[in-house]
Design an enzyme around this catalytic site. Sequence first.
Site, mmCIF file in Angstrom:
data_model
loop_
_atom_site.group_PDB
_atom_site.id
_atom_site.type_symbol
_atom_site.label_atom_id
_atom_site.label_comp_id
_atom_site.label_asym_id
_atom_site.label_seq_id
_atom_site.Cartn_x
_atom_site.Cartn_y
_atom_site.Cartn_z
ATOM 1 N N HIS A 254 -8.608 -1.919 4.781
ATOM 2 C CA HIS A 254 -9.138 -3.156 5.359
ATOM 3 C C HIS A 254 -7.992 -4.065 5.757
ATOM 4 O O HIS A 254 -6.952 -4.077 5.094
ATOM 5 C CB HIS A 254 -10.046 -3.879 4.344
ATOM 6 C CG HIS A 254 -10.954 -4.861 4.990
ATOM 7 N ND1 HIS A 254 -10.568 -6.165 5.235
ATOM 8 C CD2 HIS A 254 -12.201 -4.724 5.486
ATOM 9 C CE1 HIS A 254 -11.561 -6.789 5.843
ATOM 10 N NE2 HIS A 254 -12.559 -5.945 6.014
ATOM 11 N N GLU A 317 -17.962 -0.022 4.712
ATOM 12 C CA GLU A 317 -18.598 1.051 5.482
ATOM 13 C C GLU A 317 -18.789 2.312 4.643
ATOM 14 O O GLU A 317 -19.648 3.137 4.940
ATOM 15 C CB GLU A 317 -17.744 1.393 6.700
ATOM 16 C CG GLU A 317 -17.324 0.184 7.498
ATOM 17 C CD GLU A 317 -18.268 -0.123 8.627
ATOM 18 O OE1 GLU A 317 -18.498 0.753 9.433
ATOM 19 O OE2 GLU A 317 -18.788 -1.249 8.676
HETATM 20 N N1 COA Z 1 -6.706 6.241 6.355
HETATM 21 C C1 COA Z 1 -5.410 6.589 6.400
HETATM 22 N N2 COA Z 1 -4.417 5.697 6.543
HETATM 23 C C2 COA Z 1 -4.753 4.412 6.632
HETATM 24 C C3 COA Z 1 -6.075 3.983 6.580
HETATM 25 C C4 COA Z 1 -7.077 4.955 6.429
HETATM 26 N N3 COA Z 1 -8.363 4.627 6.374
HETATM 27 N N4 COA Z 1 -6.108 2.640 6.703
HETATM 28 C C5 COA Z 1 -4.845 2.240 6.825
HETATM 29 N N5 COA Z 1 -4.032 3.310 6.792
HETATM 30 C C6 COA Z 1 -2.570 3.287 6.882
HETATM 31 C C7 COA Z 1 -2.080 3.270 8.316
HETATM 32 O O1 COA Z 1 -1.957 4.559 8.853
HETATM 33 C C8 COA Z 1 -0.756 2.578 8.161
HETATM 34 O O2 COA Z 1 0.161 3.505 7.626
HETATM 35 P P1 COA Z 1 1.702 3.510 8.078
HETATM 36 O O3 COA Z 1 2.220 2.136 7.683
HETATM 37 O O4 COA Z 1 2.281 4.621 7.298
HETATM 38 O O5 COA Z 1 1.670 3.708 9.558
HETATM 39 C C9 COA Z 1 -1.027 1.549 7.065
HETATM 40 O O6 COA Z 1 -2.111 2.079 6.308
HETATM 41 C C10 COA Z 1 -1.416 0.189 7.597
HETATM 42 O O7 COA Z 1 -2.437 0.377 8.550
HETATM 43 P P2 COA Z 1 -2.782 -0.668 9.699
HETATM 44 O O8 COA Z 1 -3.471 0.040 10.806
HETATM 45 O O9 COA Z 1 -1.576 -1.497 10.023
HETATM 46 O O10 COA Z 1 -3.739 -1.615 8.937
HETATM 47 P P3 COA Z 1 -4.867 -2.497 9.576
HETATM 48 O O11 COA Z 1 -4.928 -3.739 8.792
HETATM 49 O O12 COA Z 1 -4.732 -2.672 11.034
HETATM 50 O O13 COA Z 1 -6.109 -1.534 9.306
HETATM 51 C C11 COA Z 1 -8.279 -0.780 9.308
HETATM 52 C C12 COA Z 1 -7.336 -1.892 8.865
HETATM 53 C C13 COA Z 1 -9.684 -1.070 8.765
HETATM 54 C C14 COA Z 1 -8.331 -0.732 10.821
HETATM 55 C C15 COA Z 1 -7.782 0.594 8.726
HETATM 56 O O14 COA Z 1 -7.706 0.523 7.342
HETATM 57 C C16 COA Z 1 -8.629 1.762 9.196
HETATM 58 O O15 COA Z 1 -8.427 2.289 10.289
HETATM 59 N N6 COA Z 1 -9.648 2.193 8.345
HETATM 60 C C17 COA Z 1 -10.503 3.287 8.727
HETATM 61 C C18 COA Z 1 -11.642 2.790 9.597
HETATM 62 C C19 COA Z 1 -12.640 1.967 8.827
HETATM 63 O O16 COA Z 1 -13.042 2.299 7.734
HETATM 64 N N7 COA Z 1 -13.073 0.871 9.455
HETATM 65 C C20 COA Z 1 -14.031 -0.042 8.873
HETATM 66 C C21 COA Z 1 -13.362 -1.314 8.460
HETATM 67 S S1 COA Z 1 -14.472 -2.381 7.587
#
Ligand code: COA
Length: 375
Positions: A254, A317
């Site tokens: 998140h 989710e």
């Molecule tokens: N699975 C694998 N790796 C994940 C991850 C996941 N669900 N969520 C974050 N990461 C990793 C990223 O790959 C990144 O790794 P790195 O630093 O080695 O490249 C790190 O964690 C930070 O991710 P980032 O994309 O910068 O974080 P964010 O704050 O933008 O991401 C989300 C938040 C929700 C977009 C992300 O956690 C995600 O894509 N989750 C899966 C989709 C999901 O469940 N969405 C519903 C949200 S309520």
Amino acid sequence: MQTNVRVDGELAEVREGLEGVVVTATRLSDVDGERGRLVIAGHDVEALAGARTFEQVAALLFSESGEVCSGEELGRELADGRARAFERLSTLGAALSLRDGMDALRAAAAQLEQESSRAQIVAALAVFASAWARKRAGQAPIAPPSDVGHAEALLTMLGAQADEARVRALDAYLVTVIDHGLNASTFAARVVASTGSDRVSSVVAAIGALKGPLHGGAPGPVLDMLDAVIERERAHGFIAGELASGRRIMGMGHRIYRVRDPRACVLERAIEQLATALAQRPGSADVRARLTLARAVEREAEAQLSGKQRNIRANVEFYTAVLLEAIGVPRALFSPVFACARAAGWLAHVDEQLRHGRLIRPSSRYVGRPVEAHS
Ligand code: COA
């Protein structure tokens, strides 16, 4: 995320994703990512979900007082709105034939009159979403009942079992996801409202934002993951394979929460309660088995993601998928049902933006080609 870009030989700071940037004040909800706390209009989400109906909490968001009321007035407006929306279904054939539920919802919502009230918009989304699901299954739409709450009406229109346990579980879900700070879809709605545009346009933009898998599109893929794992023993290999392929684990992580999403805890409890209530009925074993599997997959994902710099824990989710499946909501309708609930939050934010907000217009750094000299 803060990055630096070189502009005219000098480093300039860019806040990609607006992370940590506070752009508005709101009285609607507060997300404390460090402590894992969600407050909705002065009430912890744990105190509302399971104890209050969707219309009570929507009325709370729409009111100025912050007091929980009976929700009866809004309930009547929603019933009226559902009846009106049902009447216009015959004009929405093309929109409701779209293959994706969020595309269909967006297209159908776009045809609402721009002066529609909040209740009319919220009610219409539930009618459109259920009519789309029925049409997809080759079935005629079911007229909304007038004398029941919104959760029961939604289940009835879907043709799903609308017994007390399932209605209560759906109400708990709708309340849990009704509002959540300045998430991407709410921000999209506020940006549109900030230009002086109308409520329907704001909601249409928000539906588009919610559709994305990084926001509201994750619960369907969470169930796909549970289906792929099937047995607890296979969780390790599945998660490892996904990560090795560079894919994200849906339902995990998140932007704001550094601990487990409190809504995941609330929904997990709601699944427990539903499984107990259904214990004597056919199908109840599946709910508990699914919950056990989901917990095992969550533990495995958490363990394998523990090497990351930040804490990656289950988000809302993850257990949305398990709960909506247990209630009998079709998988393709998970995101549209999320929109049906969040619409109340969007509209409360839109009105707040219209009352107090300023045009939202951030800046960007130009890193394109230098200006060519023209003779
Ligand atoms: N699975 C694998 N790796 C994940 C991850 C996941 N669900 N969520 C974050 N990461 C990793 C990223 O790959 C990144 O790794 P790195 O630093 O080695 O490249 C790190 O964690 C930070 O991710 P980032 O994309 O910068 O974080 P964010 O704050 O933008 O991401 C989300 C938040 C929700 C977009 C992300 O956690 C995600 O894509 N989750 C899966 C989709 C999901 O469940 N969405 C519903 C949200 S309520």
